[in-house]
Design an enzyme around this catalytic site. Structure first.
Site, PDB file in Angstrom:
ATOM      1  N   GLY A  44       0.962  -1.147  -0.026  1.00  0.00           N
ATOM      2  CA  GLY A  44      -0.021  -0.142   0.036  1.00  0.00           C
ATOM      3  C   GLY A  44       0.889   1.196  -0.002  1.00  0.00           C
ATOM      4  N   GLN A  49       2.852  10.070   1.229  1.00  0.00           N
ATOM      5  CA  GLN A  49       4.099   9.278   1.241  1.00  0.00           C
ATOM      6  C   GLN A  49       5.017   9.523   0.113  1.00  0.00           C
ATOM      7  OE1 GLN A  49       2.348   5.266   2.101  1.00  0.00           O
ATOM      8  NE2 GLN A  49       4.400   5.215   3.198  1.00  0.00           N
ATOM      9  N   CYS A  96       6.186   0.378   7.290  1.00  0.00           N
ATOM     10  CA  CYS A  96       5.840   1.266   6.782  1.00  0.00           C
ATOM     11  C   CYS A  96       6.784   1.786   5.764  1.00  0.00           C
ATOM     12  CB  CYS A  96       5.302   2.381   7.869  1.00  0.00           C
ATOM     13  SG  CYS A  96       4.820   3.936   6.804  1.00  0.00           S
ATOM     14  N   LEU A  97       6.650   2.199   4.313  1.00  0.00           N
ATOM     15  CA  LEU A  97       7.875   2.552   3.926  1.00  0.00           C
ATOM     16  C   LEU A  97       8.285   3.917   3.927  1.00  0.00           C
ATOM     17  CD1 LEU A  97       5.955   1.607   0.338  1.00  0.00           C
ATOM     18  CD2 LEU A  97       7.855   0.391   1.728  1.00  0.00           C
ATOM     19  N   HIS A 138      -3.924   1.218   7.960  1.00  0.00           N
ATOM     20  CA  HIS A 138      -2.608   1.706   7.908  1.00  0.00           C
ATOM     21  C   HIS A 138      -2.769   2.884   6.996  1.00  0.00           C
ATOM     22  CE1 HIS A 138       2.088   1.430   7.828  1.00  0.00           C
ATOM     23  NE2 HIS A 138       1.731   2.235   6.772  1.00  0.00           N
ATOM     24  N   GLU A 139      -3.212   2.537   5.778  1.00  0.00           N
ATOM     25  CA  GLU A 139      -3.199   3.755   4.694  1.00  0.00           C
ATOM     26  C   GLU A 139      -4.196   4.799   4.903  1.00  0.00           C
ATOM     27  OE1 GLU A 139      -0.737   3.524   2.645  1.00  0.00           O
ATOM     28  OE2 GLU A 139      -0.195   1.621   3.132  1.00  0.00           O
ATOM     29  N   HIS A 142      -2.544   7.392   7.319  1.00  0.00           N
ATOM     30  CA  HIS A 142      -1.632   8.176   6.443  1.00  0.00           C
ATOM     31  C   HIS A 142      -2.494   9.443   5.930  1.00  0.00           C
ATOM     32  CE1 HIS A 142       2.340   6.442   5.995  1.00  0.00           C
ATOM     33  NE2 HIS A 142       1.581   5.209   5.717  1.00  0.00           N
TER      34      HIS A 142
END
Ligand code: ZN
Length: 185
Positions: A44, A49, A96-97, A138-139, A142
């Site tokens: 995702g 991000q 997480c990226l 999670h997304e 963000h």
């Protein structure tokens, strides 16, 4: 492909804005997001991000032979209540990226209902369970300026803080390009 912003960059800690209209530049942005997510690789990726404060995320996940891949524009997410302290150090491991290389357990709701708009402007609904529900939570976080680091409980919250500090992150200016090294301010 776009650089992925690392924790400390203000856009990651700011509530993202609604997408007013699906234009060519939004279509290009989503294309970039798919590419960056795939290359990272991740399951995702949210627009903040890659430095864009808009309410869009993409996801790509396969569960029991069914592929869930799509874009969620101006999403709404409903999920059942859960106990944040009730997390399993193995099965609740998340990453997480925007905090590359780190993984910590975080509790999530087992089910989530996503209602969002796609690139054609159509509204769709996905009833998610398990990891897909986790990805959506999670997304969606963000888009509200929240990272999973903000949801960690003891003792992981402290460990995460230390890890971020050790990497020199937690302040603006850090990003990485998938396929290359981290840490190019
Ligand atoms: Zn993330």
């Amino acid at each position: 492909m776009q650089r992925i912003q690392i924790t400390g960059e203000p856009v990651l800690h700011t509530v993202a804005k609604e997408v007013p209209q699906i234009t060519d530049s939004i279509r290009e942005l989503v294309e970039d997001m798919y590419e960056t997510m795939d290359k990272a690789p991740g399951v995702g990726l949210a627009a903040p991000q890659i430095g864009v404060g808009l309410r869009i995320f993409v996801f790509s996940w396969e569960d029991q032979g069914i592929s869930y891949r799509g874009v969620a524009i101006n999403p709404e997410l409903a999920f059942s209540p859960y106990d944040p302290a009730d997390c399993d150090p193995e099965s609740d491991m998340e990453g997480c990226l925007s905090i590359p290389g780190e993984r910590f357990p975080v509790a999530r709701s087992q089910t989530a209902t996503l209602i969002a708009t796609d690139l054609e402007g159509q509204t769709y609904t996905i009833e998610a369970t398990g990891w897909l529900a986790r990805i959506f939570q999670h997304e969606y976080d963000h888009l509200n300026g929240m990272l999973y680091a903000d949801r960690l409980e003891k003792p992981y919250k402290k460990q995460m803080k230390k890890a971020i500090k050790a990497s020199g992150w937690g302040e603006p200016g850090f990003s990485w390009l998938p396929g290359q090294d981290y840490l190019e301010p």
